[in-house]
Design a protein around this motif. Structure first.
Motif, PDB file in Angstrom:
ATOM      1  N   ASN A  68      47.352  34.602  44.211  1.00 55.85           N
ATOM      2  CA  ASN A  68      47.916  35.903  43.846  1.00 55.85           C
ATOM      3  C   ASN A  68      48.274  36.742  45.060  1.00 55.85           C
ATOM      4  O   ASN A  68      48.741  37.861  44.920  1.00 55.85           O
ATOM      5  N   ARG A  69      48.054  36.219  46.262  1.00 57.82           N
ATOM      6  CA  ARG A  69      48.298  36.970  47.489  1.00 57.82           C
ATOM      7  C   ARG A  69      49.586  36.520  48.159  1.00 57.82           C
ATOM      8  O   ARG A  69      50.001  35.378  48.034  1.00 57.82           O
ATOM      9  N   LYS A  70      50.177  37.434  48.915  1.00 60.09           N
ATOM     10  CA  LYS A  70      51.364  37.094  49.692  1.00 60.09           C
ATOM     11  C   LYS A  70      50.967  36.068  50.748  1.00 60.09           C
ATOM     12  O   LYS A  70      49.999  36.258  51.468  1.00 60.09           O
ATOM     13  N   GLY A  71      51.679  34.997  50.832  1.00 59.12           N
ATOM     14  CA  GLY A  71      51.369  33.933  51.782  1.00 59.12           C
ATOM     15  C   GLY A  71      50.445  32.886  51.199  1.00 59.12           C
ATOM     16  O   GLY A  71      50.524  31.719  51.537  1.00 59.12           O
ATOM     17  N   GLY A  72      49.543  33.293  50.316  1.00 59.29           N
ATOM     18  CA  GLY A  72      48.659  32.369  49.618  1.00 59.29           C
ATOM     19  C   GLY A  72      47.716  31.576  50.489  1.00 59.29           C
ATOM     20  O   GLY A  72      47.320  30.477  50.120  1.00 59.29           O
ATOM     21  N   LYS A  73      47.317  32.116  51.650  1.00 60.07           N
ATOM     22  CA  LYS A  73      46.456  31.343  52.548  1.00 60.07           C
ATOM     23  C   LYS A  73      44.977  31.571  52.329  1.00 60.07           C
ATOM     24  O   LYS A  73      44.183  30.652  52.508  1.00 60.07           O
ATOM     25  N   ARG A  74      44.586  32.813  51.960  1.00 61.33           N
ATOM     26  CA  ARG A  74      43.157  33.110  51.828  1.00 61.33           C
ATOM     27  C   ARG A  74      42.876  33.967  50.602  1.00 61.33           C
ATOM     28  O   ARG A  74      43.695  34.795  50.217  1.00 61.33           O
ATOM     29  N   ASP A  75      41.680  33.785  50.061  1.00 62.10           N
ATOM     30  CA  ASP A  75      41.193  34.686  49.034  1.00 62.10           C
ATOM     31  C   ASP A  75      40.864  36.020  49.708  1.00 62.10           C
ATOM     32  O   ASP A  75      40.682  36.086  50.925  1.00 62.10           O
ATOM     33  N   HIS A  76      40.764  37.061  48.904  1.00 63.62           N
ATOM     34  CA  HIS A  76      40.467  38.377  49.457  1.00 63.62           C
ATOM     35  C   HIS A  76      39.536  39.119  48.503  1.00 63.62           C
ATOM     36  O   HIS A  76      39.638  38.972  47.287  1.00 63.62           O
ATOM     37  N   LYS A  77      38.618  39.911  49.063  1.00 62.78           N
ATOM     38  CA  LYS A  77      37.751  40.764  48.266  1.00 62.78           C
ATOM     39  C   LYS A  77      37.982  42.209  48.677  1.00 62.78           C
ATOM     40  O   LYS A  77      38.024  42.517  49.861  1.00 62.78           O
ATOM     41  N   VAL A  78      38.118  43.074  47.682  1.00 63.41           N
ATOM     42  CA  VAL A  78      38.304  44.503  47.913  1.00 63.41           C
ATOM     43  C   VAL A  78      37.023  45.199  47.478  1.00 63.41           C
ATOM     44  O   VAL A  78      36.570  45.022  46.342  1.00 63.41           O
ATOM     45  N   PHE A  79      36.438  45.991  48.378  1.00 64.24           N
ATOM     46  CA  PHE A  79      35.237  46.739  48.051  1.00 64.24           C
ATOM     47  C   PHE A  79      35.581  47.816  47.026  1.00 64.24           C
ATOM     48  O   PHE A  79      36.552  48.551  47.187  1.00 64.24           O
ATOM     49  N   VAL A  80      34.790  47.890  45.968  1.00 70.04           N
ATOM     50  CA  VAL A  80      35.028  48.869  44.904  1.00 70.04           C
ATOM     51  C   VAL A  80      34.267  50.150  45.239  1.00 70.04           C
ATOM     52  O   VAL A  80      33.054  50.212  45.062  1.00 70.04           O
ATOM     53  N   THR A  81      34.982  51.137  45.731  1.00 71.41           N
ATOM     54  CA  THR A  81      34.381  52.436  46.038  1.00 71.41           C
ATOM     55  C   THR A  81      34.185  53.224  44.742  1.00 71.41           C
ATOM     56  O   THR A  81      34.689  52.833  43.684  1.00 71.41           O
ATOM     57  N   LYS A  82      33.508  54.358  44.823  1.00 73.52           N
ATOM     58  CA  LYS A  82      33.327  55.203  43.641  1.00 73.52           C
ATOM     59  C   LYS A  82      34.675  55.652  43.076  1.00 73.52           C
ATOM     60  O   LYS A  82      34.873  55.668  41.869  1.00 73.52           O
ATOM     61  N   ALA A  83      35.581  56.015  43.969  1.00 69.50           N
ATOM     62  CA  ALA A  83      36.902  56.475  43.529  1.00 69.50           C
ATOM     63  C   ALA A  83      37.679  55.352  42.844  1.00 69.50           C
ATOM     64  O   ALA A  83      38.274  55.554  41.788  1.00 69.50           O
ATOM     65  N   LEU A  84      37.658  54.157  43.431  1.00 67.92           N
ATOM     66  CA  LEU A  84      38.359  53.016  42.828  1.00 67.92           C
ATOM     67  C   LEU A  84      37.725  52.664  41.486  1.00 67.92           C
ATOM     68  O   LEU A  84      38.429  52.394  40.511  1.00 67.92           O
ATOM     69  N   ARG A  85      36.398  52.701  41.421  1.00 70.61           N
ATOM     70  CA  ARG A  85      35.679  52.414  40.167  1.00 70.61           C
ATOM     71  C   ARG A  85      36.149  53.360  39.063  1.00 70.61           C
ATOM     72  O   ARG A  85      36.410  52.927  37.933  1.00 70.61           O
ATOM     73  N   LEU A  86      36.265  54.634  39.376  1.00 70.95           N
ATOM     74  CA  LEU A  86      36.697  55.637  38.409  1.00 70.95           C
ATOM     75  C   LEU A  86      38.059  55.276  37.810  1.00 70.95           C
ATOM     76  O   LEU A  86      38.252  55.321  36.594  1.00 70.95           O
ATOM     77  N   HIS A  87      38.991  54.874  38.656  1.00 67.99           N
ATOM     78  CA  HIS A  87      40.342  54.558  38.182  1.00 67.99           C
ATOM     79  C   HIS A  87      40.394  53.221  37.447  1.00 67.99           C
ATOM     80  O   HIS A  87      41.148  53.084  36.478  1.00 67.99           O
ATOM     81  N   LEU A  88      39.597  52.251  37.874  1.00 62.20           N
ATOM     82  CA  LEU A  88      39.552  50.973  37.154  1.00 62.20           C
ATOM     83  C   LEU A  88      38.976  51.167  35.755  1.00 62.20           C
ATOM     84  O   LEU A  88      39.492  50.610  34.778  1.00 62.20           O
ATOM     85  N   VAL A  89      37.924  51.962  35.640  1.00 53.42           N
ATOM     86  CA  VAL A  89      37.330  52.238  34.326  1.00 53.42           C
ATOM     87  C   VAL A  89      38.339  52.962  33.435  1.00 53.42           C
ATOM     88  O   VAL A  89      38.468  52.649  32.246  1.00 53.42           O
ATOM     89  N   ALA A  90      39.065  53.914  34.002  1.00 51.67           N
ATOM     90  CA  ALA A  90      40.080  54.634  33.221  1.00 51.67           C
ATOM     91  C   ALA A  90      41.165  53.678  32.728  1.00 51.67           C
ATOM     92  O   ALA A  90      41.604  53.780  31.576  1.00 51.67           O
ATOM     93  N   LEU A  91      41.579  52.740  33.570  1.00 55.28           N
ATOM     94  CA  LEU A  91      42.599  51.770  33.145  1.00 55.28           C
ATOM     95  C   LEU A  91      42.068  50.845  32.060  1.00 55.28           C
ATOM     96  O   LEU A  91      42.800  50.470  31.143  1.00 55.28           O
ATOM     97  N   ILE A  92      40.792  50.473  32.150  1.00 55.55           N
ATOM     98  CA  ILE A  92      40.185  49.661  31.085  1.00 55.55           C
ATOM     99  C   ILE A  92      40.201  50.442  29.778  1.00 55.55           C
ATOM    100  O   ILE A  92      40.542  49.901  28.720  1.00 55.55           O
ATOM    101  N   ASN A  93      39.832  51.729  29.845  1.00 54.75           N
ATOM    102  CA  ASN A  93      39.789  52.556  28.639  1.00 54.75           C
ATOM    103  C   ASN A  93      41.173  52.780  28.038  1.00 54.75           C
ATOM    104  O   ASN A  93      41.301  52.943  26.828  1.00 54.75           O
TER     105      ASN A  93
END
Length: 131
Positions: A68-93
């Motif tokens: 799913n990444r540009k180039g497709g060479k490596r996996d990537h992990k994004v740290f879920v901050t409090k702010a990001l968590r808030l928006h992900l939960v809102a999108l789920i809802n």
């Protein structure tokens, strides 16, 4: 040519969508905020499923597989901050589905919202922010 937004421009963009009391505007607000907080490319973000999001909320890391990444060479992990968590939960809802294989942000027919649709929505809010 500069291809980024200053913090002030980011806030203007987010405020343009936040001020509108409409489900589509609120979805767009949470999408733009999640993109800014995660640093994901639109293509990476568009391919996130509800299952990926549930896992991210449990583990604290949003996993982006190499295919799913540009180039497709490596996996990537994004740290879920409090702010990001808030928006992900809102999108789920805002999402009507609870199937883990469904996209986090569905389009009209249940498929992931296309990259072009993301671009069009962000362009729309950028014009609104400049008014």
């Amino acid at each position: 040519m500069e291809r980024y937004l200053t913090p002030n421009e980011q806030q203007q963009l987010l405020n343009a969508a936040y001020r509108v009391n409409d489900p589509l505007a609120q979805r767009d607000y949470h999408i733009m905020a999640a993109l800014l907080h995660s640093g994901c490319r639109i293509t990476e973000f568009s391919l996130i499923t509800l299952g990926d999001t549930f896992d991210a909320l449990k583990t604290g890391y949003l996993f982006i597989p190499r295919e799913n990444r540009k180039g497709g060479k490596r996996d990537h992990k994004v740290f879920v901050t409090k702010a990001l968590r808030l928006h992900l939960v809102a999108l789920i809802n805002l999402n009507g589905s609870q199937l883990s294989s469904d996209p986090l942000v569905p389009g009209r027919f249940g498929q992931p919202l296309t990259v072009r649709n993301y671009q069009q929505r962000i362009r729309y809010w950028a014009k609104e922010a400049c008014r």
